[in-house]
Design an enzyme around this catalytic site. Structure first.
Site, PDB file in Angstrom:
ATOM      1  N   GLN A  10       0.635  -1.317  -0.075  1.00 48.91           N
ATOM      2  CA  GLN A  10       0.034   0.045   0.040  1.00 48.91           C
ATOM      3  C   GLN A  10       0.970   1.209   0.071  1.00 48.91           C
ATOM      4  O   GLN A  10       0.552   2.292  -0.536  1.00 48.91           O
ATOM      5  CB  GLN A  10      -0.948   0.050   1.283  1.00 48.91           C
ATOM      6  CG  GLN A  10      -2.046  -1.053   1.261  1.00 48.91           C
ATOM      7  CD  GLN A  10      -1.730  -2.407   1.984  1.00 48.91           C
ATOM      8  OE1 GLN A  10      -0.522  -2.569   1.978  1.00 48.91           O
ATOM      9  NE2 GLN A  10      -2.723  -3.002   2.489  1.00 48.91           N
TER      10      GLN A  10
ATOM     11  N   ASP B 285      -6.990   1.118  12.143  1.00 47.43           N
ATOM     12  CA  ASP B 285      -8.194   0.316  11.890  1.00 47.43           C
ATOM     13  C   ASP B 285      -8.983  -0.008  12.918  1.00 47.43           C
ATOM     14  O   ASP B 285     -10.095  -0.003  12.701  1.00 47.43           O
ATOM     15  CB  ASP B 285      -7.751  -1.183  11.267  1.00 47.43           C
ATOM     16  CG  ASP B 285      -6.971  -0.752   9.851  1.00 47.43           C
ATOM     17  OD1 ASP B 285      -5.881  -0.660   9.976  1.00 47.43           O
ATOM     18  OD2 ASP B 285      -7.752  -0.901   8.939  1.00 47.43           O
TER      19      ASP B 285
ATOM     20  N   ASN C 235      -3.215  -1.297  13.570  1.00 48.93           N
ATOM     21  CA  ASN C 235      -3.038  -0.890  12.073  1.00 48.93           C
ATOM     22  C   ASN C 235      -2.276  -1.732  11.337  1.00 48.93           C
ATOM     23  O   ASN C 235      -1.827  -2.900  11.565  1.00 48.93           O
ATOM     24  CB  ASN C 235      -2.293   0.685  12.269  1.00 48.93           C
ATOM     25  CG  ASN C 235      -2.297   1.345  10.873  1.00 48.93           C
ATOM     26  OD1 ASN C 235      -3.184   1.546  10.213  1.00 48.93           O
ATOM     27  ND2 ASN C 235      -1.101   1.977  10.440  1.00 48.93           N
TER      28      ASN C 235
HETATM   29  O1  MRU Z   1      -5.449  -3.799   4.608  1.00 53.72           O
HETATM   30  P1  MRU Z   1      -5.784  -2.361   4.404  1.00 53.72           P
HETATM   31  O2  MRU Z   1      -5.120  -1.759   3.187  1.00 53.72           O
HETATM   32  O3  MRU Z   1      -7.209  -2.146   4.391  1.00 53.72           O
HETATM   33  O4  MRU Z   1      -5.001  -1.861   5.891  1.00 53.72           O
HETATM   34  C1  MRU Z   1      -5.439  -0.214   5.806  1.00 53.72           C
HETATM   35  C2  MRU Z   1      -4.449   0.425   6.981  1.00 53.72           C
HETATM   36  O5  MRU Z   1      -4.053  -0.621   7.956  1.00 53.72           O
HETATM   37  C3  MRU Z   1      -4.609   1.675   7.087  1.00 53.72           C
HETATM   38  O6  MRU Z   1      -3.313   2.300   7.732  1.00 53.72           O
HETATM   39  C4  MRU Z   1      -5.904   2.168   7.972  1.00 53.72           C
HETATM   40  O7  MRU Z   1      -6.938   1.476   7.554  1.00 53.72           O
HETATM   41  C5  MRU Z   1      -5.967   3.609   8.304  1.00 53.72           C
HETATM   42  S1  MRU Z   1      -6.624   4.271   6.627  1.00 53.72           S
HETATM   43  C6  MRU Z   1      -6.897   5.777   6.938  1.00 53.72           C
END
Ligand code: MRU
Length: 352
Positions: free
Chosen positions: A196, A237, A247
């Site tokens: 990401q 999260d 997170n």
């Molecule tokens: O697996 P993902 O890409 O959904 O995980 C996203 C994250 O861990 C982000 O850091 C979190 O959702 C914060 S987004 C504003």
């Protein structure tokens, strides 16, 4: 706003396909809750606030399709939509928070004709989306004030516009600081295994010409030790009642390194990310994802057949490692159970 992660228009939810960025810019169209849940599960849309908004729109899609039916039939359709959306991903509490908000509207008037209820549910989904952008803007202002006039900020995963309805949480703070005239550069952890950071955070920053340096995750310690990092900002999260933060996997490692080097470690997250029913981080469910995310990427496999693989998608950073949690309502410095409780109690939208 530079990136519109999702668009709800004429009975269709259009999502930027985050699996193919930045090599391609494509959208996926969802016409019902099942398609929306699939998009969430397969990471077309990801990031805690974004999947909350998508789930709310997914529910609104089924409400629109069932509009005009007798209430019992409409209610059964919605029950099934709730179940399928709630089963899409387990860790980000924003998903469940958004669904509960929608349920609140749905169950508040059991005799309202289904077509009127469908209108109310679309309106609520739109409000969840609009409020997320407003929350990110407010969070950005609070967070920007914490950064010095010149700073290099390391971030992990993508907590940007793509992970929210717009502006972003961690990247929202960076964007707001830049808008306020601060000289901010970014170090983006690539964020194995789903990348990401390399794919999404780097793309967002390049789009906006905010100086960004991409590193692989194992370079963070070296960068901190060599004095290149002034602050760390990540999203979340789920935040437990004691301030522990779940997170993206690898966040805990970054927080430990930041503590070792006396670098402030900030978490930016809206109030919809708090789960006061989780006493501490141990109560947060951690999603385990498919092995092929670790054994290779897309069509390329580099690990031997037969190897055992672990793929926890999130980890928990203990509150004691966090300098501050930034929300739309302000800053919780050195978070603990009492401060989190007081902060959430004071919230106009008491989410618990
Ligand atoms: O697996 P993902 O890409 O959904 O995980 C996203 C994250 O861990 C982000 O850091 C979190 O959702 C914060 S987004 C504003």
């Amino acid at each position: 706003m530079s990136v519109a992660t999702m668009r709800f228009e004429d009975g269709v939810l259009h999502l930027i396909d985050q699996r193919v960025l930045p090599l391609a810019f494509e959208t996926v169209s969802c016409r019902n809750a099942v398609e929306t849940a699939d998009a969430i599960r397969s990471m077309v849309v990801r990031g805690a606030p974004a999947i909350g908004c998508a789930a709310a729109f997914g529910l609104a899609l089924d409400a629109q399709s069932a509009a005009g039916q007798m209430r019992p039939i409409f209610d059964t359709t919605l029950d099934q939509a709730f179940a399928v959306l709630a089963a899409s991903r387990p860790t980000a509490v924003n998903l469940f928070w958004a669904l509960e908000r929608m349920r609140g509207v749905w169950t508040s008037q059991s005799t309202l004709p289904s077509d009127e209820m469908a209108v109310a549910l679309v309106r609520e989904a739109q409000a969840i989306y609009d409020e997320d952008i407003a929350a990110n803007r407010a969070m950005g202002a609070h967070g920007a004030a914490l950064l010095p006039q010149e700073a290099c900020v390391l971030t992990h995963c993508n907590a940007g516009a793509l992970a929210t309805a717009g502006h972003g949480t961690a990247l929202g703070v960076i964007r707001s600081a830049v808008e306020a005239g601060k000289n901010i550069s970014v170090i983006a952890d690539e964020t194995r295994p789903f990348l990401q950071g390399a794919r999404l955070t780097a793309w967002e920053m390049v789009q906006e010409q905010i100086p960004v340096t991409l590193i692989s995750d194992n370079m963070a310690g070296h960068m901190m030790k060599s004095g290149a990092v002034d602050a760390v900002i990540v999203g979340a999260d789920r935040i437990a009642a004691n301030g522990d933060v779940a997170n993206k996997i690898g966040t805990y490692m970054v927080a430990v390194l930041a503590a070792r080097h006396q670098i402030p470690f900030y978490v930016a997250a809206p109030l919809s990310t708090f789960d006061l029913n989780a006493a501490d981080g141990d109560a947060i469910p951690i999603e385990e994802r498919a092995a092929d995310e670790v054994t290779g990427f897309r069509d390329v496999r580099w690990a031997p057949e037969g190897v055992r693989v672990a793929n926890p998608a999130f980890d928990v950073t203990p509150a004691e490692l966090i300098a501050a949690i930034i929300t739309e309502q302000g800053v919780i410095a050195r978070p603990d159970r009492n401060k989190v409780a007081a902060h959430c109690r004071a919230a106009p939208m008491n989410n618990q």
